[in-house]
Design a protein around this motif. Structure first.
Motif, PDB file in Angstrom:
ATOM      1  N   ASN A  62       0.834  -1.199   0.000  1.00 31.75           N
ATOM      2  CA  ASN A  62       0.000   0.000   0.000  1.00 31.75           C
ATOM      3  C   ASN A  62       0.867   1.245   0.000  1.00 31.75           C
ATOM      4  N   ALA A  63       0.444   2.239  -0.783  1.00 33.08           N
ATOM      5  CA  ALA A  63       1.174   3.506  -0.877  1.00 33.08           C
ATOM      6  C   ALA A  63       0.187   4.664  -0.829  1.00 33.08           C
ATOM      7  N   ILE A  64       0.405   5.551   0.131  1.00 37.50           N
ATOM      8  CA  ILE A  64      -0.397   6.763   0.262  1.00 37.50           C
ATOM      9  C   ILE A  64       0.455   7.926  -0.219  1.00 37.50           C
ATOM     10  N   GLY A  65      -0.009   8.621  -1.245  1.00 35.36           N
ATOM     11  CA  GLY A  65       0.691   9.788  -1.755  1.00 35.36           C
ATOM     12  C   GLY A  65       0.048  11.057  -1.239  1.00 35.36           C
ATOM     13  N   VAL A  66       0.892  12.026  -0.852  1.00 32.18           N
ATOM     14  CA  VAL A  66       0.413  13.319  -0.365  1.00 32.18           C
ATOM     15  C   VAL A  66       1.125  14.391  -1.181  1.00 32.18           C
ATOM     16  N   ILE A  67       0.353  15.158  -1.947  1.00 31.26           N
ATOM     17  CA  ILE A  67       0.979  16.114  -2.859  1.00 31.26           C
ATOM     18  C   ILE A  67       0.187  17.418  -2.891  1.00 31.26           C
ATOM     19  N   PRO A  68       0.895  18.551  -2.892  1.00 27.02           N
ATOM     20  CA  PRO A  68       0.184  19.827  -3.045  1.00 27.02           C
ATOM     21  C   PRO A  68      -0.362  19.959  -4.463  1.00 27.02           C
ATOM     22  N   ASP A  69      -1.487  20.619  -4.583  1.00 31.84           N
ATOM     23  CA  ASP A  69      -2.145  20.773  -5.882  1.00 31.84           C
ATOM     24  C   ASP A  69      -1.203  21.337  -6.942  1.00 31.84           C
ATOM     25  N   PHE A  70      -0.383  22.327  -6.579  1.00 35.42           N
ATOM     26  CA  PHE A  70       0.476  22.975  -7.575  1.00 35.42           C
ATOM     27  C   PHE A  70       1.604  22.069  -8.079  1.00 35.42           C
ATOM     28  N   LEU A  71       1.865  20.947  -7.380  1.00 38.05           N
ATOM     29  CA  LEU A  71       2.922  20.025  -7.819  1.00 38.05           C
ATOM     30  C   LEU A  71       2.376  18.800  -8.560  1.00 38.05           C
ATOM     31  N   LYS A  72       1.077  18.677  -8.669  1.00 40.13           N
ATOM     32  CA  LYS A  72       0.498  17.468  -9.274  1.00 40.13           C
ATOM     33  C   LYS A  72       1.034  17.214 -10.674  1.00 40.13           C
ATOM     34  N   THR A  73       1.225  18.246 -11.452  1.00 44.73           N
ATOM     35  CA  THR A  73       1.730  18.073 -12.819  1.00 44.73           C
ATOM     36  C   THR A  73       3.245  17.950 -12.827  1.00 44.73           C
ATOM     37  N   LYS A  74       3.941  18.821 -12.097  1.00 42.32           N
ATOM     38  CA  LYS A  74       5.404  18.826 -12.109  1.00 42.32           C
ATOM     39  C   LYS A  74       5.995  17.512 -11.600  1.00 42.32           C
ATOM     40  N   GLU A  75       5.479  16.996 -10.497  1.00 39.16           N
ATOM     41  CA  GLU A  75       6.039  15.773  -9.926  1.00 39.16           C
ATOM     42  C   GLU A  75       5.386  14.507 -10.486  1.00 39.16           C
ATOM     43  N   ILE A  76       4.352  14.655 -11.272  1.00 42.02           N
ATOM     44  CA  ILE A  76       3.673  13.552 -11.947  1.00 42.02           C
ATOM     45  C   ILE A  76       3.198  12.479 -10.962  1.00 42.02           C
ATOM     46  N   VAL A  77       1.955  12.608 -10.560  1.00 39.61           N
ATOM     47  CA  VAL A  77       1.360  11.723  -9.570  1.00 39.61           C
ATOM     48  C   VAL A  77       1.385  10.265 -10.041  1.00 39.61           C
ATOM     49  N   HIS A  78       1.743   9.395  -9.128  1.00 38.96           N
ATOM     50  CA  HIS A  78       1.753   7.959  -9.430  1.00 38.96           C
ATOM     51  C   HIS A  78       0.307   7.492  -9.627  1.00 38.96           C
ATOM     52  N   ASP A  88      -1.021   4.469  -9.541  1.00 43.59           N
ATOM     53  CA  ASP A  88      -1.436   3.217  -8.900  1.00 43.59           C
ATOM     54  C   ASP A  88      -1.412   3.274  -7.376  1.00 43.59           C
ATOM     55  N   LEU A  89      -1.586   4.449  -6.815  1.00 43.63           N
ATOM     56  CA  LEU A  89      -1.543   4.593  -5.363  1.00 43.63           C
ATOM     57  C   LEU A  89      -2.785   4.002  -4.708  1.00 43.63           C
ATOM     58  N   THR A  90      -2.625   3.545  -3.492  1.00 47.15           N
ATOM     59  CA  THR A  90      -3.748   3.085  -2.685  1.00 47.15           C
ATOM     60  C   THR A  90      -4.643   4.264  -2.353  1.00 47.15           C
ATOM     61  N   GLU A  91      -4.004   5.407  -2.069  1.00 47.17           N
ATOM     62  CA  GLU A  91      -4.742   6.626  -1.730  1.00 47.17           C
ATOM     63  C   GLU A  91      -3.908   7.826  -2.141  1.00 47.17           C
ATOM     64  N   LEU A  92      -4.577   8.847  -2.688  1.00 44.28           N
ATOM     65  CA  LEU A  92      -3.923  10.104  -3.027  1.00 44.28           C
ATOM     66  C   LEU A  92      -4.612  11.220  -2.258  1.00 44.28           C
ATOM     67  N   ILE A  93      -3.812  12.012  -1.548  1.00 46.96           N
ATOM     68  CA  ILE A  93      -4.322  13.161  -0.808  1.00 46.96           C
ATOM     69  C   ILE A  93      -3.699  14.407  -1.431  1.00 46.96           C
ATOM     70  N   VAL A  94      -4.556  15.312  -1.905  1.00 43.37           N
ATOM     71  CA  VAL A  94      -4.088  16.561  -2.504  1.00 43.37           C
ATOM     72  C   VAL A  94      -4.271  17.672  -1.483  1.00 43.37           C
ATOM     73  N   THR A  95      -3.171  18.396  -1.214  1.00 47.31           N
ATOM     74  CA  THR A  95      -3.197  19.469  -0.223  1.00 47.31           C
ATOM     75  C   THR A  95      -3.138  20.824  -0.917  1.00 47.31           C
ATOM     76  N   SER A  96      -3.394  21.875  -0.152  1.00 43.42           N
ATOM     77  CA  SER A  96      -3.362  23.224  -0.723  1.00 43.42           C
ATOM     78  C   SER A  96      -1.961  23.826  -0.727  1.00 43.42           C
ATOM     79  N   ASN A  97      -1.064  23.291   0.131  1.00 47.09           N
ATOM     80  CA  ASN A  97       0.293  23.849   0.180  1.00 47.09           C
ATOM     81  C   ASN A  97       1.274  22.828   0.761  1.00 47.09           C
ATOM     82  N   ILE A 155       0.023  16.423   7.116  1.00 49.19           N
ATOM     83  CA  ILE A 155      -0.724  15.194   6.828  1.00 49.19           C
ATOM     84  C   ILE A 155       0.202  13.986   6.832  1.00 49.19           C
ATOM     85  N   MET A 156       1.384  14.124   6.248  1.00 51.05           N
ATOM     86  CA  MET A 156       2.339  13.010   6.259  1.00 51.05           C
ATOM     87  C   MET A 156       2.714  12.656   7.700  1.00 51.05           C
ATOM     88  N   TYR A 157       2.898  13.673   8.535  1.00 47.33           N
ATOM     89  CA  TYR A 157       3.206  13.442   9.944  1.00 47.33           C
ATOM     90  C   TYR A 157       2.063  12.689  10.623  1.00 47.33           C
TER      91      TYR A 157
END
Length: 193
Positions: free
Chosen positions: A59-75, A77-86, A93-95
Motif C-alpha cells: 500500500n502507498a499513500i501519496g500526499v501532494i500539493p495541488d500545484f505540484l500534481k503536474t510537475k512531480e507527476i502523480v503515481h 497506482d496509489l492506494t490513496e492520493l491526498i491533494v493538499t493546498s500547500n 498530513i504526512m506526519y
C-alpha cells in the motif's frame, strides 16, 4: 507500526546504487506489510520507493500539493492520493498518517522535511522514530555537521542521539522497532505551542 513516511528526492540523481536501494526500501515495506506514506510522485527516488511497494502488492499513500500534481507527476497506482493546498499542509498530513520517518537521499525539499520533523521531535511535539538511511554514504557530511553543532553547543547531544542513523535497511528497521522516545523537555508547555 503500520505506516512509514519516506522523505526523498523527486529526482533519481546519478548514483545507481542509491536508485536500487530506494526501490529495495519499497520492496521491504511491502513485504513487511508497512504502508508507504510519501510525496505521491512516480518520478525520481520517490517513484522508485513507490514502485518497489506497488510491484510487491503493498500500500502507498501519496500526499501532494495541488500545484505540484503536474510537475512531480502523480503515481497512477496509489492506494490513496491526498491533494493538499500547500507544502506545509502536505508535511502535517504526512506526519499525522505516519508512525515513523525514514530519510533517504534528496535535495532541499528532503532536507526541509527532515529538519522540520526532527525539530518537532526535539520540541516534544511528537515521539515517533526518525531514521536517516545513509545510502552509499550520502549523508556523511550532514551527520558530521550535526556533530559539529553538538560540539559547538548549538545542538544538544540528546537530540542528535534521538535520531536513528544507519547504513543498512535491516539496521534501520531494527532500530525503529526497538525505538524508545526521549522524554518531553520539561521547559516545554505543549498548550502554548
Amino acid at each position: 507500526m503500520k505506516n512509514v513516511a519516506v522523505f526523498c528526492g523527486s529526482s533519481n540523481g546519478q548514483v545507481q546504487t542509491i536508485i536500487d536501494q530506494a526501490y529495495e526500501l519499497g520492496v521491504y515495506l511491502a513485504k513487511n506489510s508497512l504502508t508507504l506514506v510519501y510525496g505521491g510522485s512516480k518520478i525520481g527516488l520517490m517513484g522508485q520507493v513507490a514502485k518497489g511497494v506497488i510491484e510487491k502488492n503493498g500500500n502507498a499513500i501519496g500526499v501532494i500539493p495541488d500545484f505540484l500534481k503536474t510537475k512531480e507527476i502523480v503515481h497512477p497506482d496509489l492506494t490513496e492520493l491526498i491533494v493538499t493546498s500547500n507544502m506545509h499542509e502536505r508535511k502535517v498530513i504526512m506526519y499525522k498518517k505516519s508512525d515513523a520517518f525514514i530519510i533517504i537521499p534528496g535535495g532541499f525539499g528532503t532536507m526541509d522535511e527532515f529538519f522540520e520533523i526532527a525539530t518537532w521531535g526535539q520540541l516534544g511535539l511528537h515521539s515517533k522514530p526518525i531514521a536517516i538511511l545513509n545510502m552509499n554514504g550520502y549523508y556523511d557530511h550532514l551527520i558530521s555537521q550535526c556533530k559539529t553543532m553538538v560540539k559547538a553547543g548549538l545542538l544538544k547531544a540528546i537530540n542528535l542521539d534521538a535520531l536513528i542513523i544507519e547504513d543498512s535497511l535491516e539496521a534501520v528497521f531494527h532500530q525503529i522497532h526497538n525505538y524508545e522516545p526521549q522524554p518531553v523537555p520539561k521547559w516545554l508547555n505543549i498548550d502554548r505551542v
